[in-house]
Scaffold this motif. Structure first.
Motif, short mmCIF file in Angstrom:
data_model
loop_
_atom_site.label_atom_id
_atom_site.label_comp_id
_atom_site.label_asym_id
_atom_site.label_seq_id
_atom_site.Cartn_x
_atom_site.Cartn_y
_atom_site.Cartn_z
N VAL A 1 5.53 -7.80 9.50
CA VAL A 1 4.71 -6.60 9.71
C VAL A 1 4.98 -5.57 8.61
N PHE A 2 6.25 -5.38 8.30
CA PHE A 2 6.59 -4.40 7.27
C PHE A 2 5.95 -4.77 5.94
N MET A 3 6.09 -6.06 5.59
CA MET A 3 5.56 -6.48 4.30
C MET A 3 4.04 -6.33 4.25
N LEU A 4 3.38 -6.70 5.34
CA LEU A 4 1.92 -6.60 5.36
C LEU A 4 1.46 -5.15 5.31
N ALA A 5 2.19 -4.26 6.01
CA ALA A 5 1.80 -2.85 5.99
C ALA A 5 2.00 -2.27 4.60
N LEU A 6 3.13 -2.60 3.99
CA LEU A 6 3.45 -2.09 2.66
C LEU A 6 2.41 -2.55 1.64
N GLY A 7 1.99 -3.78 1.73
CA GLY A 7 1.06 -4.32 0.74
C GLY A 7 -0.39 -4.19 1.13
N ASN A 8 -0.65 -3.48 2.23
CA ASN A 8 -2.03 -3.37 2.69
C ASN A 8 -2.82 -2.44 1.76
N TYR A 9 -4.07 -2.79 1.53
CA TYR A 9 -4.91 -1.94 0.70
C TYR A 9 -6.12 -1.44 1.49
N LEU A 10 -6.72 -2.37 2.24
CA LEU A 10 -7.96 -2.08 2.96
C LEU A 10 -7.83 -0.93 3.95
N THR A 11 -6.86 -1.05 4.87
CA THR A 11 -6.79 -0.11 5.98
C THR A 11 -6.52 1.32 5.50
N PRO A 12 -5.49 1.55 4.64
CA PRO A 12 -5.29 2.92 4.16
C PRO A 12 -6.51 3.44 3.40
N LYS A 13 -7.15 2.55 2.64
CA LYS A 13 -8.28 2.98 1.83
C LYS A 13 -9.46 3.41 2.72
N LEU A 14 -9.75 2.59 3.75
CA LEU A 14 -10.95 2.86 4.55
C LEU A 14 -10.70 3.80 5.72
N MET A 15 -9.46 3.83 6.25
CA MET A 15 -9.21 4.65 7.43
C MET A 15 -8.38 5.88 7.15
N GLY A 16 -7.69 5.91 6.01
CA GLY A 16 -6.85 7.06 5.68
C GLY A 16 -7.65 8.18 5.06
N GLY A 17 -7.02 9.36 4.95
CA GLY A 17 -7.70 10.51 4.38
C GLY A 17 -7.79 10.43 2.87
N LYS A 18 -8.59 11.33 2.31
CA LYS A 18 -8.77 11.35 0.86
C LYS A 18 -7.46 11.74 0.16
#
Lengths: 286, 285
Positions: free
Chosen positions: B215-232
């Motif tokens: 889970v840690f590794m996937l969260a750290l390397g995630n691109y999609l979710t922070p990009k689409l759901m996170g703030g500017k």
């Protein structure tokens, strides 16, 4: 605490409530996505304006449904081709790896095994950029030295296949190894004693035993490849895969056509998942 | 017989070596080398630490790096808290008749592409989204609120997309646990809290470690979710890497960032394995 022990009513009620909430949380986004694929509206949102198949079948001029949308259809085809090659390569090399680490002895085996596991713990983005850098450097090298322009070394279909294969093979390796561990070595010994060659043993005894693991890991490899985003993002050329294509559409504003694609994906992956489950259940029963 | 054996070794070893050398070892060496190169004033390639110096001097890079790491740890802890009761319920509480069905139901959504799942949350949460519509039309709220594009929605999205990788190892760890351990403790008068911390958690520890690492590794390397759901304003470190590669086309700088991310994830995974005294092979399988 557990089912065999007496428990207060409040404990079991609140626990059940939590589980129900959890499953709602789990399915809400998927169910909503599917429902809104059939809403007769130009935006993927409520209110409900009636049932419509426009986002699948419409042929312009106001709405273009999925089955007439060239770019989405092409990307589905590209993804399917990619996933096909990735799963063939991964199952072949992964299975060879499983044989290597389970049945052979050689120096440096532990170190190599460790190395073979690392692709699963390297972030996908890193796999993507390091392969991109290497392909690019090699491409420049070949061009300067020999004046060759090698298609494979630019972001392209085959680079995506290689990038996805680099970590999906580890997954296959783990699944097949686990099955190979359960294999009764006396079967092989018996065949060898009776004069079979090693090749015959593998072909007639070991591989049939491994078949459920091969089919199962092949199916999962197909799905992993079909859905891969992080590694593909850096390696993709002009042939965009479905996740990349969807991402570009979601980023630039959404139409219900994304819901239509999602609906098809949800239905087909669930079907594949159920089939895979039945096959692997039957394999374990043997 | 002996030569036969060696031939088999050769046949199996060659593709595996090719795979690991050409696609894993060489590319990562290249990544390291690129990160240590730069251009001097004349535009010639030279060896330099400038890319790393740049990272430490510019506050924004540092800040994003630490933020990403802390958030990835938060996601791991949250994912554990959300999924542990579910794993426990399925393996220990619900009648065995339903546990198989509940497990299949649990795995179902994760077969679907991450993008589709994130998209589902977007159409639920955004200002013109389904939840806002329901709240406003039922009279609970006067006007719609933007619930997407902030840190909370991003964390929720990350937890949602990585739950599977926690819940599966937890279920298999708890399945192997003998119920009589809990019964014995109960009969001897242990409180539920004691049972939880002294018996269940130690028993599930291997499952917790493998789940947390992935889970840690996937969260750290995630691109999609922070990009689409996170703030500017809330960059994820993978977005920095993407920007260097695709937007600024500064591959040397991007390589340095990539190598730092790789180092971070390796260190934390190594630390997690040491802490729980496990090996990588056991944790992954």
């Amino acid at each position: 605490m557990i089912r065999t022990l007496p428990q207060p009513r409040s404990y079991s009620t609140s626990f059940t409530c939590y589980i129900i909430l959890f499953y709602v949380f789990l399915f809400a986004p998927l169910v909503i996505t599917c429902i809104l694929a059939f809403n007769d509206s130009n935006f993927p949102s409520l209110p409900w304006k009636g049932f419509s198949l426009d986002w699948f079948l419409a042929d312009g001029p106001d709405r273009i449904g999925l089955f007439h949308d060239r770019s989405n259809l092409t990307s589905i085809w590209v993804s399917a081709k990619t996933a096909f090659w990735v799963s063939i390569l991964s199952v072949t090399v992964g299975t060879m790896g499983a044989f290597l680490f389970e049945q052979e002895e050689f120096r440096g085996k532990q170190a190599l095994y460790f190395l073979a596991l690392t692709p699963l713990v390297i972030p996908g983005v890193i796999l993507g950029i390091s392969l991109l850098l290497t392909a690019n450097s090699l491409g420049i090298f070949f061009e300067d030295r020999f004046g060759l322009d090698i298609e494979l070394l630019r972001p392209s279909f085959w680079l995506v296949v290689l990038g996805q294969f680099s970590f999906i093979a580890t997954f296959v390796l783990l699944v097949v190894s686990a099955r190979l561990k359960k294999f009764d070595a006396s079967l092989e010994e018996a065949a060898l004693n009776l004069g079979a060659t090693r090749r015959q043993v593998i072909r007639h005894i070991t591989l049939p035993f491994l078949r459920p693991a091969l089919v199962g890991s092949g199916a999962v490899a197909f799905l992993m490849s079909f859905e891969n985003f992080n590694t593909t993002l850096f390696l993709v050329g002009s042939e965009t895969t479905l996740p990349i294509n969807l991402y570009l559409q979601v980023r630039d504003g959404s139409t219900p056509i994304i819901n239509a694609v999602s609906f098809l994906l949800i239905v087909s992956t669930s079907t594949l998942a159920v089939i895979n489950l039945i096959v692997s259940k039957r394999g374990e029963g043997k | 017989m002996k030569t036969h054996f060696r031939l088999g070794l050769f046949i199996f070893l060659t593709p595996v070596l090719l795979w690991l050398l050409l696609l894993i070892v060489v590319p990562h060496l290249e990544l390291l080398m690129m990160s240590l190169q730069g251009k001097d004033d004349m535009g010639k390639a030279v060896w330099t630490f400038a890319n790393y110096r740049h990272f430490f001097v510019e506050k924004i890079y540092w800040y994003t790096f630490v933020r990403t790491a802390l958030y990835a740890i938060t996601v791991t802890v949250l994912t554990f808290c959300v999924t542990f009761p579910v794993a426990f319920y399925i393996t220990k509480v619900v009648s065995p008749k339903f546990s198989g069905f509940l497990t299949i139901l649990l795995l179902m959504p994760f077969w679907v592409s991450e993008l589709v799942r994130v998209y589902g949350w977007m159409i639920l949460l955004r200002e013109s989204g389904v939840i806002n519509h329901l709240l406003v039309s039922s009279g609970l709220m006067d006007s719609p609120v933007e619930m997407l594009y902030n840190d909370i929605s991003m964390l929720m999205g990350l937890v949602y997309t990585s739950m599977l990788f926690m819940v599966v190892p937890l279920i298999s760890a708890l399945e192997g646990m003998d119920d009589s351990l809990i019964e014995a403790a109960h009969d001897l008068g242990a409180s539920p809290l004691t049972i939880f911390f002294r018996i269940i958690i130690p028993y599930a520890a291997p499952g917790i470690t493998s789940g947390s690492i992935v889970v840690f590794m996937l969260a750290l390397g995630n691109y999609l979710t922070p990009k689409l759901m996170g703030g500017k304003n809330s960059l994820w470190f993978t977005e920095q890497i993407y920007n260097e590669f695709i937007a600024s086309f500064n591959w040397n700088q991007g390589a340095a960032f990539g190598f730092l991310l790789l180092a971070l994830s390796s260190v934390i995974i190594w630390f997690g394995l040491k802490l729980s005294r496990q090996e990588l092979g056991r944790a992954l399988s």
